[in-house]
Motif scaffolding. Sequence first.
Motif, PDB file in Angstrom:
ATOM      1  N   GLU A 150       5.469  -0.537 -11.931  1.00 41.62           N
ATOM      2  CA  GLU A 150       5.567  -2.000 -11.909  1.00 41.62           C
ATOM      3  C   GLU A 150       5.938  -2.484 -10.510  1.00 41.62           C
ATOM      4  O   GLU A 150       5.361  -3.453 -10.012  1.00 41.62           O
ATOM      5  N   GLY A 151       6.903  -1.830  -9.900  1.00 41.11           N
ATOM      6  CA  GLY A 151       7.336  -2.213  -8.560  1.00 41.11           C
ATOM      7  C   GLY A 151       6.232  -2.120  -7.524  1.00 41.11           C
ATOM      8  O   GLY A 151       6.193  -2.887  -6.560  1.00 41.11           O
ATOM      9  N   ALA A 152       5.308  -1.189  -7.736  1.00 43.17           N
ATOM     10  CA  ALA A 152       4.185  -1.027  -6.817  1.00 43.17           C
ATOM     11  C   ALA A 152       3.043  -1.989  -7.133  1.00 43.17           C
ATOM     12  O   ALA A 152       2.072  -2.065  -6.388  1.00 43.17           O
ATOM     13  N   LEU A 183       0.831  -1.202   0.000  1.00 45.97           N
ATOM     14  CA  LEU A 183       0.000   0.000   0.000  1.00 45.97           C
ATOM     15  C   LEU A 183       0.869   1.257   0.000  1.00 45.97           C
ATOM     16  O   LEU A 183       0.600   2.206  -0.746  1.00 45.97           O
ATOM     17  N   SER A 184       1.927   1.250   0.777  1.00 45.90           N
ATOM     18  CA  SER A 184       2.856   2.389   0.795  1.00 45.90           C
ATOM     19  C   SER A 184       3.517   2.573  -0.567  1.00 45.90           C
ATOM     20  O   SER A 184       3.687   3.702  -1.032  1.00 45.90           O
ATOM     21  N   GLN A 185       3.889   1.471  -1.196  1.00 46.30           N
ATOM     22  CA  GLN A 185       4.500   1.554  -2.528  1.00 46.30           C
ATOM     23  C   GLN A 185       3.519   2.136  -3.541  1.00 46.30           C
ATOM     24  O   GLN A 185       3.898   2.944  -4.386  1.00 46.30           O
ATOM     25  N   VAL A 186       2.256   1.738  -3.451  1.00 48.47           N
ATOM     26  CA  VAL A 186       1.249   2.248  -4.383  1.00 48.47           C
ATOM     27  C   VAL A 186       1.077   3.751  -4.202  1.00 48.47           C
ATOM     28  O   VAL A 186       1.112   4.513  -5.173  1.00 48.47           O
ATOM     29  N   ALA A 230       2.279   9.328  -6.042  1.00 49.89           N
ATOM     30  CA  ALA A 230       2.578  10.683  -5.567  1.00 49.89           C
ATOM     31  C   ALA A 230       3.098  11.575  -6.688  1.00 49.89           C
ATOM     32  O   ALA A 230       2.999  12.798  -6.610  1.00 49.89           O
ATOM     33  N   ASP A 231       3.608  10.975  -7.728  1.00 48.15           N
ATOM     34  CA  ASP A 231       4.158  11.741  -8.854  1.00 48.15           C
ATOM     35  C   ASP A 231       3.068  12.001  -9.898  1.00 48.15           C
ATOM     36  O   ASP A 231       2.399  11.058 -10.341  1.00 48.15           O
ATOM     37  N   PRO A 232       2.891  13.255 -10.340  1.00 47.92           N
ATOM     38  CA  PRO A 232       1.820  13.557 -11.304  1.00 47.92           C
ATOM     39  C   PRO A 232       1.995  12.875 -12.663  1.00 47.92           C
ATOM     40  O   PRO A 232       0.996  12.519 -13.296  1.00 47.92           O
ATOM     41  N   THR A 233       3.219  12.669 -13.100  1.00 49.67           N
ATOM     42  CA  THR A 233       3.435  11.976 -14.374  1.00 49.67           C
ATOM     43  C   THR A 233       2.964  10.537 -14.271  1.00 49.67           C
ATOM     44  O   THR A 233       2.290  10.023 -15.173  1.00 49.67           O
ATOM     45  N   ARG A 234       3.278   9.886 -13.165  1.00 53.64           N
ATOM     46  CA  ARG A 234       2.847   8.493 -12.987  1.00 53.64           C
ATOM     47  C   ARG A 234       1.330   8.408 -12.847  1.00 53.64           C
ATOM     48  O   ARG A 234       0.709   7.489 -13.377  1.00 53.64           O
ATOM     49  N   ARG A 235       0.724   9.373 -12.144  1.00 53.56           N
ATOM     50  CA  ARG A 235      -0.744   9.373 -12.056  1.00 53.56           C
ATOM     51  C   ARG A 235      -1.358   9.519 -13.437  1.00 53.56           C
ATOM     52  O   ARG A 235      -2.343   8.864 -13.767  1.00 53.56           O
ATOM     53  N   GLU A 289      -6.773  -4.589 -10.049  1.00 53.61           N
ATOM     54  CA  GLU A 289      -7.034  -5.224  -8.757  1.00 53.61           C
ATOM     55  C   GLU A 289      -6.330  -4.501  -7.615  1.00 53.61           C
ATOM     56  O   GLU A 289      -6.788  -4.520  -6.481  1.00 53.61           O
ATOM     57  N   ILE A 290      -5.220  -3.870  -7.914  1.00 54.49           N
ATOM     58  CA  ILE A 290      -4.469  -3.169  -6.862  1.00 54.49           C
ATOM     59  C   ILE A 290      -5.297  -2.025  -6.289  1.00 54.49           C
ATOM     60  O   ILE A 290      -5.135  -1.644  -5.136  1.00 54.49           O
ATOM     61  N   PHE A 291      -6.229  -1.503  -7.081  1.00 56.00           N
ATOM     62  CA  PHE A 291      -7.068  -0.419  -6.591  1.00 56.00           C
ATOM     63  C   PHE A 291      -8.034  -0.909  -5.517  1.00 56.00           C
ATOM     64  O   PHE A 291      -8.494  -0.120  -4.694  1.00 56.00           O
ATOM     65  N   ASP A 292      -8.328  -2.219  -5.499  1.00 56.00           N
ATOM     66  CA  ASP A 292      -9.152  -2.778  -4.427  1.00 56.00           C
ATOM     67  C   ASP A 292      -8.466  -2.598  -3.080  1.00 56.00           C
ATOM     68  O   ASP A 292      -9.113  -2.271  -2.088  1.00 56.00           O
ATOM     69  N   LEU A 293      -7.160  -2.803  -3.041  1.00 53.96           N
ATOM     70  CA  LEU A 293      -6.380  -2.616  -1.820  1.00 53.96           C
ATOM     71  C   LEU A 293      -6.499  -1.175  -1.340  1.00 53.96           C
ATOM     72  O   LEU A 293      -6.757  -0.914  -0.161  1.00 53.96           O
TER      73      LEU A 293
END
Length: 116
Positions: A52-54, A4-7, A12-17, A73-77
């Motif tokens: 990918e790492g997250a 969850l912390s990794q996600v 946190a970065d706008p480019t990644r979002r 599925e990660i969004f379920d977490l």
Amino acid sequence: MDQLSQVFAALADPTRRDMVARLTESDATLSELAAPYDVSVQAVSKHLKVLEGAGLVTRTRQAQCRPAHLEAEIFDLMTKWIERYQRQAEARYQRLDAVLDELNGRDQTTMEGNAS
């Protein structure tokens, strides 16, 4: 660091979002992901590796390209974590409403008593 912390760190970065938002529409190759940004393909590749790492993104091999795929599925977490705190906040607001209603009721009784 837990997943969850990794996600949250990855998002946190706008480019990644923005990359995640674009991947909700369809899978994309590295060059497709890099196209709208004024940065190198290598920089976008680093962002993709963080995602990918997250666990937000996986990459598959299709012929010569490796499209990125959003792992929804990660969004379920994340949703479960957010909903837990949302329920707690709502319970606090309900308790506050009850206290305010009680205080307001006392004020009404006091005002009615003073009007007599």
